[in-house]
Design a protein around this motif. Structure first.
Motif, PDB file in Angstrom:
ATOM      1  N   UNK A  98     -18.037  37.468   9.975  1.00  0.00           N
ATOM      2  CA  UNK A  98     -17.026  36.405  10.055  1.00  0.00           C
ATOM      3  C   UNK A  98     -16.753  35.824   8.668  1.00  0.00           C
ATOM      4  N   UNK A 163     -14.528  24.414   3.259  1.00  0.00           N
ATOM      5  CA  UNK A 163     -15.674  24.616   4.164  1.00  0.00           C
ATOM      6  C   UNK A 163     -16.969  24.964   3.418  1.00  0.00           C
ATOM      7  N   UNK A 167     -20.500  22.806   3.581  1.00  0.00           N
ATOM      8  CA  UNK A 167     -21.781  23.427   3.956  1.00  0.00           C
ATOM      9  C   UNK A 167     -22.807  23.246   2.842  1.00  0.00           C
TER      10      UNK A 167
ATOM     11  N   UNK B  96     -24.183  29.278  10.829  1.00  0.00           N
ATOM     12  CA  UNK B  96     -23.508  28.492  11.865  1.00  0.00           C
ATOM     13  C   UNK B  96     -23.007  27.166  11.291  1.00  0.00           C
ATOM     14  N   UNK B  98     -21.913  26.774   8.264  1.00  0.00           N
ATOM     15  CA  UNK B  98     -20.662  27.108   7.582  1.00  0.00           C
ATOM     16  C   UNK B  98     -19.526  27.243   8.595  1.00  0.00           C
ATOM     17  N   UNK B  99     -19.773  27.952   9.683  1.00  0.00           N
ATOM     18  CA  UNK B  99     -18.713  28.141  10.688  1.00  0.00           C
ATOM     19  C   UNK B  99     -18.302  26.787  11.271  1.00  0.00           C
ATOM     20  N   UNK B 101     -18.260  23.939   9.691  1.00  0.00           N
ATOM     21  CA  UNK B 101     -17.396  23.280   8.704  1.00  0.00           C
ATOM     22  C   UNK B 101     -16.026  23.941   8.676  1.00  0.00           C
ATOM     23  N   UNK B 102     -15.993  25.252   8.768  1.00  0.00           N
ATOM     24  CA  UNK B 102     -14.716  25.960   8.817  1.00  0.00           C
ATOM     25  C   UNK B 102     -13.892  25.502  10.036  1.00  0.00           C
TER      26      UNK B 102
END
Lengths: 234, 234
Positions: A98, A163, A167, B96, B98-99, B101-102
């Protein structure tokens, strides 16, 4: 003496300039595998190994040839399972996939449009015609038009990294306490951009700076792939 | 009889409408933990538990109170390490994050601007004043202006999901062969949006549709959190 060889895309002065090669340089360091590099221009890719490859990186390891950064990273874990894993679990591997797609869509594509003429100007003379033709077809206009339009594209590129900034407020690396493949992919894109760009890609006060410095000075990666000033101006 | 209780944000008709609550509903199902829910409006949050909470979800588990979805997910793994882990490795956990925050930057924020008046109109009457005041301050204009401007915001929202589409070409879930916390966070945002939105958030032919259907019909999550048509029109 290592029989492992990484074929990488290089400029006229031998600088390594593929984001996909850089992530594999980090991945090889992560696995503590030594290797020699072989610099290739765009027009030399067709002569690498069996002559069927269209992209770099290509890894040659004891007679095996592997093309494509993702395939190489996966293969390194299969071949050397006792060395530090790049993907320790299937869920980690999927999450990295991803992040790879996010980087492609939000970061690499934006950097490409900003830096495309700068890349061209750094290539070996015999690679420039192919690069211009294929990239102008992709852009729908000349490299010079892209260059003229680059300044307003810098802020959206910087915004797209948000993002990551969020993080990295919580852990020193995207991988947590230790760097991982997400970090390698992300810094690889910035090294590629920073090597060629003729303007500062990041603001000197960007909160990403500490992470960039950490990634460029990892003991694993000596010498530093890029002076940090290349990305931030002064 | 479970003594575990999830405090969730609800509309006037009792629908659960927080993206952060939905990811915890999935996380609790992932861990095979049963629970009762307790629906709360914005004006009821200050009365939950010790009276110090400002956000939902809040989990009450055998006398322990935990607030914030990330804290709850982490705590569930600590408290119930023998049940399926949400974060099996530190690297998974960081990926996770990072995801998350995305999703916040690229998905939740865009959905909020599209749906903010629709959310308002579904709230309990006593919650509407607080919601309008706090959200108009954040937006810098009225909810009605946001609503009038929503249609051109739909395409950028759909575009922002592209990294997910690309990753899901290769595996059935963002987590790989099995759903994971990245899937739970992403579908939670879409359930929140789809519950309230008065226009189709996704194109009926969106390649994400198969994944959405898989996530809404996971055996773990019966009954389906939302009819799939709510997101795609017909």
């Amino acid at each position: 003496m290592s029989s492992r060889r990484l074929y990488e895309l290089v400029t006229d002065d031998g600088s390594s300039i593929s984001p996909y090669v850089w992530r594999i340089r980090y991945a090889l360091a992560h696995k503590r595998l030594d290797y020699k590099t072989c610099g290739v221009g765009f027009s030399g890719i067709a002569s690498v190994g069996p002559g069927t490859f269209k992209t770099l990186p290509v890894l040659e390891d004891q007679g095996r040839w592997i093309v494509d950064s993702w395939a190489i990273a996966s293969w390194l874990d299969e071949k050397y399972p006792d060395r530090p894993l790049i993907f320790a679990t299937p869920a980690e591997r999927s999450a990295m996939r991803f992040i790879e797609k996010w980087l492609l869509v939000e970061v690499v594509t934006k950097l490409f449009r900003i830096s495309v003429l700068d890349i061209h100007d750094r290539l070996r003379p015999e690679d420039r015609g192919y690069f211009r033709q294929s990239r102008e077809a992709r852009l729908g206009h000349s490299l010079e038009v892209a260059h003229d339009q680059r300044e307003p594209r810098v802020a959206p590129f910087r915004d797209a990294l948000h993002p990551m900034r969020m993080a990295l407020r919580e852990t020193p690396f995207l991988g947590g306490a230790e760097p991982g493949y997400g970090d390698y992919m992300a810094i690889g894109a910035l090294i590629w951009g920073g090597t060629v760009a003729t303007l500062p890609l990041l603001d000197p006060d960007d909160s990403l700076r500490e992470w960039v410095e950490r990634m460029l000075t990892l003991p694993l990666m000596e010498p530093a792939p890029l002076p940090v000033e290349r990305l931030f101006g002064r």
